[in-house]
Every structure is written in C-alpha cells, then in structure tokens.
Design a protein around this motif. Structure first.
Motif, PDB file in Angstrom:
ATOM      1  N   MET A   1       0.627  -1.100   0.024  1.00 38.15           N
ATOM      2  CA  MET A   1       0.171  -0.134   0.085  1.00 38.15           C
ATOM      3  C   MET A   1       0.695   1.219   0.148  1.00 38.15           C
ATOM      4  SD  MET A   1      -2.984  -0.307   1.975  1.00 38.15           S
ATOM      5  CE  MET A   1      -4.344  -1.322   1.196  1.00 38.15           C
ATOM      6  N   ALA A   2       0.398   2.259  -0.721  1.00 42.00           N
ATOM      7  CA  ALA A   2       1.107   3.384  -0.923  1.00 42.00           C
ATOM      8  C   ALA A   2       0.485   4.415  -0.001  1.00 42.00           C
ATOM      9  CB  ALA A   2       1.006   3.998  -2.215  1.00 42.00           C
ATOM     10  N   GLY A   3       1.432   5.105   0.849  1.00 42.85           N
ATOM     11  CA  GLY A   3       1.222   5.944   1.832  1.00 42.85           C
ATOM     12  C   GLY A   3       1.956   7.261   1.435  1.00 42.85           C
ATOM     13  N   PHE A   4       1.287   8.278   2.420  1.00 43.50           N
ATOM     14  CA  PHE A   4       1.841   9.585   2.073  1.00 43.50           C
ATOM     15  C   PHE A   4       3.038   9.801   2.636  1.00 43.50           C
ATOM     16  CE2 PHE A   4      -0.903  11.458  -0.713  1.00 43.50           C
ATOM     17  CZ  PHE A   4      -2.341  10.778  -0.522  1.00 43.50           C
ATOM     18  N   THR A   5       4.271  10.405   2.261  1.00 44.68           N
ATOM     19  CA  THR A   5       5.336  10.635   2.873  1.00 44.68           C
ATOM     20  C   THR A   5       5.538  12.086   2.824  1.00 44.68           C
ATOM     21  OG1 THR A   5       6.676  10.240   1.186  1.00 44.68           O
ATOM     22  CG2 THR A   5       6.738   8.486   2.540  1.00 44.68           C
ATOM     23  N   ALA A   6       6.160  12.809   3.788  1.00 45.09           N
ATOM     24  CA  ALA A   6       6.277  14.211   3.963  1.00 45.09           C
ATOM     25  C   ALA A   6       7.473  14.552   3.236  1.00 45.09           C
ATOM     26  CB  ALA A   6       6.371  14.733   5.383  1.00 45.09           C
ATOM     27  N   ASP A   7       7.685  15.081   2.225  1.00 43.08           N
ATOM     28  CA  ASP A   7       8.708  15.621   1.359  1.00 43.08           C
ATOM     29  C   ASP A   7       8.967  17.021   1.591  1.00 43.08           C
ATOM     30  OD1 ASP A   7       9.127  13.152   0.362  1.00 43.08           O
ATOM     31  OD2 ASP A   7       8.322  13.524  -1.597  1.00 43.08           O
ATOM     32  N   ASP A   8      10.037  17.565   1.873  1.00 46.86           N
ATOM     33  CA  ASP A   8      10.383  19.121   1.910  1.00 46.86           C
ATOM     34  C   ASP A   8      10.373  19.630   0.511  1.00 46.86           C
ATOM     35  OD1 ASP A   8      10.930  18.834   4.617  1.00 46.86           O
ATOM     36  OD2 ASP A   8      13.008  18.559   4.353  1.00 46.86           O
ATOM     37  N   MET A  13       3.902  27.235  -1.345  1.00 45.23           N
ATOM     38  CA  MET A  13       4.414  28.627  -1.176  1.00 45.23           C
ATOM     39  C   MET A  13       3.195  29.424  -0.547  1.00 45.23           C
ATOM     40  SD  MET A  13       6.436  29.893  -4.507  1.00 45.23           S
ATOM     41  CE  MET A  13       6.412  31.480  -3.961  1.00 45.23           C
ATOM     42  N   SER A  14       3.628  30.070   0.582  1.00 45.43           N
ATOM     43  CA  SER A  14       2.655  31.095   1.258  1.00 45.43           C
ATOM     44  C   SER A  14       3.164  32.586   1.122  1.00 45.43           C
ATOM     45  CB  SER A  14       2.776  30.634   2.601  1.00 45.43           C
ATOM     46  OG  SER A  14       3.949  30.909   3.148  1.00 45.43           O
ATOM     47  N   GLU A  15       3.940  32.882   0.108  1.00 47.09           N
ATOM     48  CA  GLU A  15       4.175  34.260   0.006  1.00 47.09           C
ATOM     49  C   GLU A  15       3.571  34.505  -1.385  1.00 47.09           C
ATOM     50  OE1 GLU A  15       8.504  34.709   0.216  1.00 47.09           O
ATOM     51  OE2 GLU A  15       8.531  33.840   2.374  1.00 47.09           O
ATOM     52  N   ILE A  16       3.237  35.826  -1.690  1.00 45.91           N
ATOM     53  CA  ILE A  16       2.991  36.307  -2.647  1.00 45.91           C
ATOM     54  C   ILE A  16       4.058  36.868  -3.401  1.00 45.91           C
ATOM     55  CG2 ILE A  16       1.418  38.259  -3.870  1.00 45.91           C
ATOM     56  CD1 ILE A  16      -0.332  38.162  -1.580  1.00 45.91           C
ATOM     57  N   ASN A  17       4.233  36.633  -4.712  1.00 45.86           N
ATOM     58  CA  ASN A  17       5.201  36.972  -5.992  1.00 45.86           C
ATOM     59  C   ASN A  17       4.981  38.430  -6.117  1.00 45.86           C
ATOM     60  OD1 ASN A  17       7.156  37.178  -7.563  1.00 45.86           O
ATOM     61  ND2 ASN A  17       6.545  35.588  -8.824  1.00 45.86           N
ATOM     62  N   MET A  18       5.476  39.372  -5.690  1.00 43.67           N
ATOM     63  CA  MET A  18       5.628  40.722  -5.983  1.00 43.67           C
ATOM     64  C   MET A  18       6.187  41.436  -7.075  1.00 43.67           C
ATOM     65  SD  MET A  18       3.582  41.790  -3.431  1.00 43.67           S
ATOM     66  CE  MET A  18       4.039  43.733  -3.377  1.00 43.67           C
TER      67      MET A  18
END
Length: 137
Positions: A1-8, A13-18
């Motif tokens: 079974m495939a599971g989710f792994t946390a990759d960096d 992205m939580s910043e707005i591109n200005m």
C-alpha cells in the motif's frame, strides 16, 4: 500500500510573488510621467463667447374675423367681399409668409367661414388656424 510521505520539496508557497505587481506599477508610473506634461501644455487664448441658439424669426399674424352678420374684418378694418381675395394675396406675398388666424362668430353660417378659407387657399396662404374660446367651467 502506498502511503503519503512528507517531502520538503512539496511544500506550498505561502508568499505572494511581488515582481509582476512591481513591473506593472513601474510601467504605469512611466506612462503618467510622460502624459501629464502633455496634458498641461496649452496656449492661453481668450476665446469669444457665442450662443448656439437658433434665431427664430416669427412671422406676423393676420387676423381675419367673420362676424355674426357674415361680414369680414381683416385686423380691425372691415372689408368687403370683393376686397378679401386681393388683401389675402398681398399678405401671402410677404416673406416670411404670415399666419392667418380666422375668428368666426358662433352664430355665423359655416358657408362664410368656408369662403374665407377658400380665398386664403387660393391666395397662397399655407398656415391657417382657427381661434376659439375654451369652455368655461
């Protein structure tokens, strides 16, 4: 079974591109810097004042009265039946052509008013109106 792994590498992205916003603002600034001096550049001239109202030359009004006894009056002057056609032709020759207002007494025969209208039409008067009195309440 495939599971989710946390990759960096999959982080959101939580910043707005200005950068695009700054590019648009700089272009607008350059446009305003160029156009404002052009809009303000003008030669001071005292312009004349004119009116665009059309000059209306009102034609005079000729009053033809048909009295109760069937006699005619042009203006305040009583005229004979033979004088009616030549007098109306003289009025029709004026420029601008006057308006003819016919005032017929309520007791006059319709035939006399019809004769006056026919004489006016033969004389060449094109603007004929009737003067009446509004009913009293």
């Amino acid at each position: 079974m495939a599971g989710f792994t946390a990759d960096d590498t999959d982080e959101v992205m939580s910043e707005i591109n200005m950068v695009p916003f700054i590019d648009v603002m700089l272009v607008l600034l350059i446009i305003f810097i160029i156009t404002v001096p052009v809009m303000k550049h003008a030669v001071n001239v005292q312009l004349p004042k004119v009116s665009n109202e059309k000059a209306v030359d009102k034609p005079e009004t000729v009053r033809l009265t048909v009295q109760a006894d069937g006699s005619y009056a042009l203006g305040e002057e009583k005229i004979a039946d033979e004088q009616l056609a030549p007098r109306l032709q003289a009025e029709a020759a004026k420029q601008p052509q006057p308006d003819l207002h016919i005032r017929g007494d309520k007791d006059v025969r319709y035939e006399r008013v019809a004769q006056a209208m026919a004489a006016a039409q033969q004389a060449g008067l094109s603007k004929i109106g009737f003067i009446t009195e509004p009913p009293k309440n």
